[in-house]
Design a protein around this motif. Structure first.
Motif, PDB file in Angstrom:
ATOM      1  N   THR A 179     -31.651  71.032  46.025  1.00 55.29           N
ATOM      2  CA  THR A 179     -31.691  71.004  44.555  1.00 55.29           C
ATOM      3  C   THR A 179     -32.971  70.353  44.068  1.00 55.29           C
ATOM      4  OG1 THR A 179     -29.273  70.932  44.398  1.00 55.29           O
ATOM      5  CG2 THR A 179     -30.520  70.151  42.490  1.00 55.29           C
ATOM      6  N   ARG A 180     -33.372  69.270  44.700  1.00 55.21           N
ATOM      7  CA  ARG A 180     -34.612  68.592  44.306  1.00 55.21           C
ATOM      8  C   ARG A 180     -35.825  69.474  44.573  1.00 55.21           C
ATOM      9  NH1 ARG A 180     -33.789  63.286  47.673  1.00 55.21           N
ATOM     10  NH2 ARG A 180     -35.897  62.739  46.957  1.00 55.21           N
ATOM     11  N   ALA A 181     -35.783  70.230  45.665  1.00 56.21           N
ATOM     12  CA  ALA A 181     -36.893  71.139  45.973  1.00 56.21           C
ATOM     13  C   ALA A 181     -36.961  72.264  44.944  1.00 56.21           C
ATOM     14  CB  ALA A 181     -36.725  71.709  47.376  1.00 56.21           C
ATOM     15  N   ILE A 182     -35.794  72.790  44.556  1.00 55.42           N
ATOM     16  CA  ILE A 182     -35.748  73.861  43.559  1.00 55.42           C
ATOM     17  C   ILE A 182     -36.287  73.366  42.221  1.00 55.42           C
ATOM     18  CG2 ILE A 182     -34.174  75.294  42.174  1.00 55.42           C
ATOM     19  CD1 ILE A 182     -32.400  75.461  44.713  1.00 55.42           C
ATOM     20  N   GLU A 183     -35.917  72.153  41.839  1.00 55.85           N
ATOM     21  CA  GLU A 183     -36.408  71.578  40.583  1.00 55.85           C
ATOM     22  C   GLU A 183     -37.925  71.414  40.614  1.00 55.85           C
ATOM     23  OE1 GLU A 183     -34.172  67.992  40.388  1.00 55.85           O
ATOM     24  OE2 GLU A 183     -32.390  68.934  39.509  1.00 55.85           O
ATOM     25  N   LEU A 184     -38.446  71.058  41.774  1.00 58.13           N
ATOM     26  CA  LEU A 184     -39.892  70.890  41.909  1.00 58.13           C
ATOM     27  C   LEU A 184     -40.612  72.220  41.701  1.00 58.13           C
ATOM     28  CD1 LEU A 184     -42.211  68.936  42.667  1.00 58.13           C
ATOM     29  CD2 LEU A 184     -41.834  69.563  45.055  1.00 58.13           C
ATOM     30  N   VAL A 185     -40.099  73.283  42.334  1.00 59.82           N
ATOM     31  CA  VAL A 185     -40.718  74.609  42.191  1.00 59.82           C
ATOM     32  C   VAL A 185     -40.539  75.121  40.766  1.00 59.82           C
ATOM     33  CG1 VAL A 185     -40.650  77.010  42.964  1.00 59.82           C
ATOM     34  CG2 VAL A 185     -40.382  75.157  44.629  1.00 59.82           C
TER      35      VAL A 185
END
Length: 221
Positions: free
Chosen positions: A137-143
């Motif tokens: 989820t944190r990676a998706i938010e970053l992208v």
């Protein structure tokens, strides 16, 4: 009379707690990546770490606690590596490319970490899978932030924001699949892997932020 050399157990007590915990976690990641959570034994971890089992329990708790600590540490290291790789002064597409390069470099340099995160944790499930879901989820938010940033520059922030999260989830999933493939193809560099993924997904993102959206023909309802 020569001074008596301290025994290993005595020397171990002199190490700072943070150093000892790191030593135990390094050993645990190695063992868990090799055998999986269920087959890995605390005896093996103790032997690899060079410490007693009681010391492991004292510092990091049970096998379940230890596995959870491994996941949290490796997930944090991975996300920090990606964030550090992003160059905020560059356009969003180049930020993403550098972030992907950092991701694939991490996977290549820390194969055991990636194995524990992407293969072992999801297989075990439960709270461990929840830890990985949080990392994803944190990676998706970053992208997604990069996609929205690109769309805002083009005056399409709302449209980019609407589609950004879903498309970013697709990109993260593709990045993870390619990382698994890359483990068996170590001759492919992180720059090439990142470029492949950019060519696969960013062209679609670029169309989005340019306002060019594919739609099915009216006859295909």
């Amino acid at each position: 009379m020569s001074e008596e050399v301290p025994r290993p157990a005595e020397r171990a007590k002199r190490l700072p707690r943070a150093v000892r915990e790191r030593q135990i976690l390094d050993a645990a990641v190695s063992v868990f990546s090799r055998y999986g959570y269920h087959s890995a034994s605390m005896d093996e971890i103790s032997e690899v770490a060079g410490v007693s089992k009681p010391m492991i329990y004292t510092y990091l708790g049970s096998k379940e606690d230890l596995f959870g600590a491994c996941i949290r540490r490796e997930a944090t290291r991975l996300l920090e590596a990606v964030q550090d790789g992003i160059k905020p002064d560059l356009p969003p597409d180049m930020q993403l490319w550098h972030g992907l390069r950092a991701f694939y470099r991490f996977v290549a340099d820390y194969r055991e970490s990636w194995t524990v995160l992407h293969r072992q944790a999801m297989t075990v499930g439960g709270t461990f899978a929840a830890e990985i879901t949080d990392m994803r989820t944190r990676a998706i938010e970053l992208v997604a932030a990069l996609v929205v940033s690109a769309g805002t520059r083009k005056g399409l922030g709302e449209q980019a924001e609407f589609s950004g999260a879903g498309l970013s989830a697709a990109l993260v999933g593709a990045a993870e699949s390619l990382a698994d493939w890359a483990l068996d193809h170590p001759d492919v560099s992180d720059g090439v892997l990142a470029s492949w993924l950019m060519n696969l997904v960013w062209l679609g993102f670029n169309d989005l932020v340019e306002g060019e959206i594919w739609k099915p023909s009216e006859s295909d309802d």
